[in-house]
Motif scaffolding. Structure first.
Motif, PDB file in Angstrom:
ATOM      1  N   VAL A 125      74.140  -3.406 -38.719  1.00  0.00           N
ATOM      2  CA  VAL A 125      72.997  -3.722 -39.577  1.00  0.00           C
ATOM      3  C   VAL A 125      72.792  -5.225 -39.531  1.00  0.00           C
ATOM      4  O   VAL A 125      73.744  -5.989 -39.697  1.00  0.00           O
ATOM      5  CB  VAL A 125      73.250  -3.275 -41.039  1.00  0.00           C
ATOM      6  N   SER A 126      71.566  -5.650 -39.292  1.00  0.00           N
ATOM      7  CA  SER A 126      71.215  -7.064 -39.327  1.00  0.00           C
ATOM      8  C   SER A 126      70.294  -7.298 -40.513  1.00  0.00           C
ATOM      9  O   SER A 126      69.224  -6.687 -40.609  1.00  0.00           O
ATOM     10  CB  SER A 126      70.511  -7.487 -38.034  1.00  0.00           C
ATOM     11  N   LEU A 127      70.716  -8.170 -41.403  1.00  0.00           N
ATOM     12  CA  LEU A 127      69.925  -8.471 -42.595  1.00  0.00           C
ATOM     13  C   LEU A 127      68.906  -9.565 -42.315  1.00  0.00           C
ATOM     14  O   LEU A 127      69.175 -10.486 -41.535  1.00  0.00           O
ATOM     15  CB  LEU A 127      70.840  -8.927 -43.738  1.00  0.00           C
ATOM     16  N   PRO A 128      67.762  -9.509 -42.963  1.00  0.00           N
ATOM     17  CA  PRO A 128      66.789 -10.598 -42.845  1.00  0.00           C
ATOM     18  C   PRO A 128      67.319 -11.848 -43.545  1.00  0.00           C
ATOM     19  O   PRO A 128      68.188 -11.768 -44.419  1.00  0.00           O
ATOM     20  CB  PRO A 128      65.546 -10.047 -43.546  1.00  0.00           C
ATOM     21  N   ARG A 129      66.799 -12.991 -43.170  1.00  0.00           N
ATOM     22  CA  ARG A 129      67.288 -14.272 -43.701  1.00  0.00           C
ATOM     23  C   ARG A 129      67.122 -14.413 -45.215  1.00  0.00           C
ATOM     24  O   ARG A 129      67.861 -15.139 -45.848  1.00  0.00           O
ATOM     25  CB  ARG A 129      66.623 -15.453 -42.991  1.00  0.00           C
ATOM     26  N   HIS A 130      66.186 -13.724 -45.835  1.00  0.00           N
ATOM     27  CA  HIS A 130      66.061 -13.859 -47.291  1.00  0.00           C
ATOM     28  C   HIS A 130      67.225 -13.177 -48.015  1.00  0.00           C
ATOM     29  O   HIS A 130      67.480 -13.458 -49.184  1.00  0.00           O
ATOM     30  CB  HIS A 130      64.703 -13.367 -47.802  1.00  0.00           C
ATOM     31  N   LEU A 131      67.947 -12.308 -47.309  1.00  0.00           N
ATOM     32  CA  LEU A 131      69.126 -11.675 -47.902  1.00  0.00           C
ATOM     33  C   LEU A 131      70.416 -12.359 -47.465  1.00  0.00           C
ATOM     34  O   LEU A 131      71.369 -12.434 -48.235  1.00  0.00           O
ATOM     35  CB  LEU A 131      69.191 -10.196 -47.520  1.00  0.00           C
ATOM     36  N   SER A 183      76.507 -15.299 -40.198  1.00  0.00           N
ATOM     37  CA  SER A 183      76.035 -14.176 -39.397  1.00  0.00           C
ATOM     38  C   SER A 183      75.274 -13.176 -40.261  1.00  0.00           C
ATOM     39  O   SER A 183      75.687 -12.848 -41.368  1.00  0.00           O
ATOM     40  CB  SER A 183      77.219 -13.469 -38.734  1.00  0.00           C
ATOM     41  N   VAL A 184      74.175 -12.675 -39.711  1.00  0.00           N
ATOM     42  CA  VAL A 184      73.362 -11.677 -40.414  1.00  0.00           C
ATOM     43  C   VAL A 184      73.757 -10.260 -40.017  1.00  0.00           C
ATOM     44  O   VAL A 184      73.218  -9.295 -40.531  1.00  0.00           O
ATOM     45  CB  VAL A 184      71.854 -11.890 -40.144  1.00  0.00           C
ATOM     46  N   ARG A 185      74.718 -10.130 -39.098  1.00  0.00           N
ATOM     47  CA  ARG A 185      75.113  -8.819 -38.559  1.00  0.00           C
ATOM     48  C   ARG A 185      76.346  -8.270 -39.271  1.00  0.00           C
ATOM     49  O   ARG A 185      77.321  -8.977 -39.489  1.00  0.00           O
ATOM     50  CB  ARG A 185      75.408  -8.933 -37.067  1.00  0.00           C
ATOM     51  N   TYR A 186      76.283  -6.993 -39.588  1.00  0.00           N
ATOM     52  CA  TYR A 186      77.392  -6.279 -40.219  1.00  0.00           C
ATOM     53  C   TYR A 186      77.665  -5.024 -39.408  1.00  0.00           C
ATOM     54  O   TYR A 186      76.777  -4.184 -39.260  1.00  0.00           O
ATOM     55  CB  TYR A 186      77.037  -5.874 -41.654  1.00  0.00           C
ATOM     56  N   LEU A 224      78.466  -6.110 -46.959  1.00  0.00           N
ATOM     57  CA  LEU A 224      77.019  -5.904 -46.909  1.00  0.00           C
ATOM     58  C   LEU A 224      76.469  -5.558 -48.286  1.00  0.00           C
ATOM     59  O   LEU A 224      75.472  -6.144 -48.729  1.00  0.00           O
ATOM     60  CB  LEU A 224      76.670  -4.788 -45.916  1.00  0.00           C
ATOM     61  N   TYR A 225      77.123  -4.632 -48.983  1.00  0.00           N
ATOM     62  CA  TYR A 225      76.634  -4.197 -50.284  1.00  0.00           C
ATOM     63  C   TYR A 225      76.657  -5.345 -51.289  1.00  0.00           C
ATOM     64  O   TYR A 225      75.713  -5.538 -52.045  1.00  0.00           O
ATOM     65  CB  TYR A 225      77.432  -2.995 -50.789  1.00  0.00           C
ATOM     66  N   ARG A 226      77.728  -6.109 -51.290  1.00  0.00           N
ATOM     67  CA  ARG A 226      77.822  -7.253 -52.198  1.00  0.00           C
ATOM     68  C   ARG A 226      76.684  -8.243 -51.924  1.00  0.00           C
ATOM     69  O   ARG A 226      76.032  -8.726 -52.841  1.00  0.00           O
ATOM     70  CB  ARG A 226      79.191  -7.915 -52.055  1.00  0.00           C
ATOM     71  N   ARG A 236      66.394  -0.017 -48.741  1.00  0.00           N
ATOM     72  CA  ARG A 236      66.514  -0.049 -47.273  1.00  0.00           C
ATOM     73  C   ARG A 236      67.953  -0.206 -46.785  1.00  0.00           C
ATOM     74  O   ARG A 236      68.316   0.368 -45.756  1.00  0.00           O
ATOM     75  CB  ARG A 236      65.669  -1.188 -46.721  1.00  0.00           C
ATOM     76  N   TYR A 237      68.775  -0.982 -47.498  1.00  0.00           N
ATOM     77  CA  TYR A 237      70.095  -1.326 -46.977  1.00  0.00           C
ATOM     78  C   TYR A 237      71.267  -0.660 -47.692  1.00  0.00           C
ATOM     79  O   TYR A 237      72.384  -0.687 -47.190  1.00  0.00           O
ATOM     80  CB  TYR A 237      70.292  -2.850 -46.988  1.00  0.00           C
ATOM     81  N   LEU A 238      71.044  -0.070 -48.856  1.00  0.00           N
ATOM     82  CA  LEU A 238      72.123   0.592 -49.581  1.00  0.00           C
ATOM     83  C   LEU A 238      71.972   2.100 -49.481  1.00  0.00           C
ATOM     84  O   LEU A 238      70.872   2.615 -49.332  1.00  0.00           O
ATOM     85  CB  LEU A 238      72.123   0.175 -51.058  1.00  0.00           C
ATOM     86  N   ASN A 239      73.088   2.794 -49.598  1.00  0.00           N
ATOM     87  CA  ASN A 239      73.114   4.247 -49.561  1.00  0.00           C
ATOM     88  C   ASN A 239      73.775   4.730 -50.849  1.00  0.00           C
ATOM     89  O   ASN A 239      74.831   4.217 -51.234  1.00  0.00           O
ATOM     90  CB  ASN A 239      73.914   4.704 -48.334  1.00  0.00           C
ATOM     91  N   GLU A 240      73.160   5.682 -51.527  1.00  0.00           N
ATOM     92  CA  GLU A 240      73.663   6.127 -52.831  1.00  0.00           C
ATOM     93  C   GLU A 240      75.123   6.587 -52.772  1.00  0.00           C
ATOM     94  O   GLU A 240      75.946   6.171 -53.593  1.00  0.00           O
ATOM     95  CB  GLU A 240      72.799   7.254 -53.400  1.00  0.00           C
TER      96      GLU A 240
END
Length: 115
Positions: free
Chosen positions: A33-39, A44-47, A58-60, A74-78
């Motif tokens: 998963v690559s996060l956008p820069r605002h996150l 590194s933006v890659r997880y 990533l979740y934190r 978009r990035y979290l899963n229940e």
């Protein structure tokens, strides 16, 4: 947009962004998963979610830096969030806001809150 104010004692605090519902958290639980820069504005933006501990990182990051509920959706899963909730470190105001909005998260924790 679900957000709550995190202002404490008159000081500025970044608002806590909450999802519109936990059932809307349909993010990935494996792979890269690559996060956008605002996150993820530094480092590194890659997880690689298949590496131990990276999903927690990533979740934190996403929970603390989300600018809108869609970031969370978009990035979290229940299911993953529920399994990590007891052990993920979050600032106390963030954890409290999530648990006020979703009280069943608080009941899944069995240990003393150390946040």
């Amino acid at each position: 947009m679900a957000a709550t104010s995190s202002r404490a004692r008159g000081r500025y605090a970044k608002p806590v962004v909450l999802p519109d519902g936990l059932d809307l958290l349909m993010g990935p639980t494996s792979g890269i998963v690559s996060l956008p820069r605002h996150l993820k504005w530094s480092g590194s933006v890659r997880y690689d979610l298949d590496e131990p501990g990276r999903i927690m990182d990533l979740y934190r990051t996403v929970i603390n830096e989300a600018a809108a509920p869609d970031d969370l959706h978009r990035y979290l899963n229940e299911a993953a969030l529920r399994s990590l909730w007891e052990t993920i470190w979050l600032p106390a105001p963030v954890r409290s806001a999530w648990e006020r909005q979703f009280p069943d998260l608080a009941t899944t924790r069995t240990s003393v809150d150390i946040a």
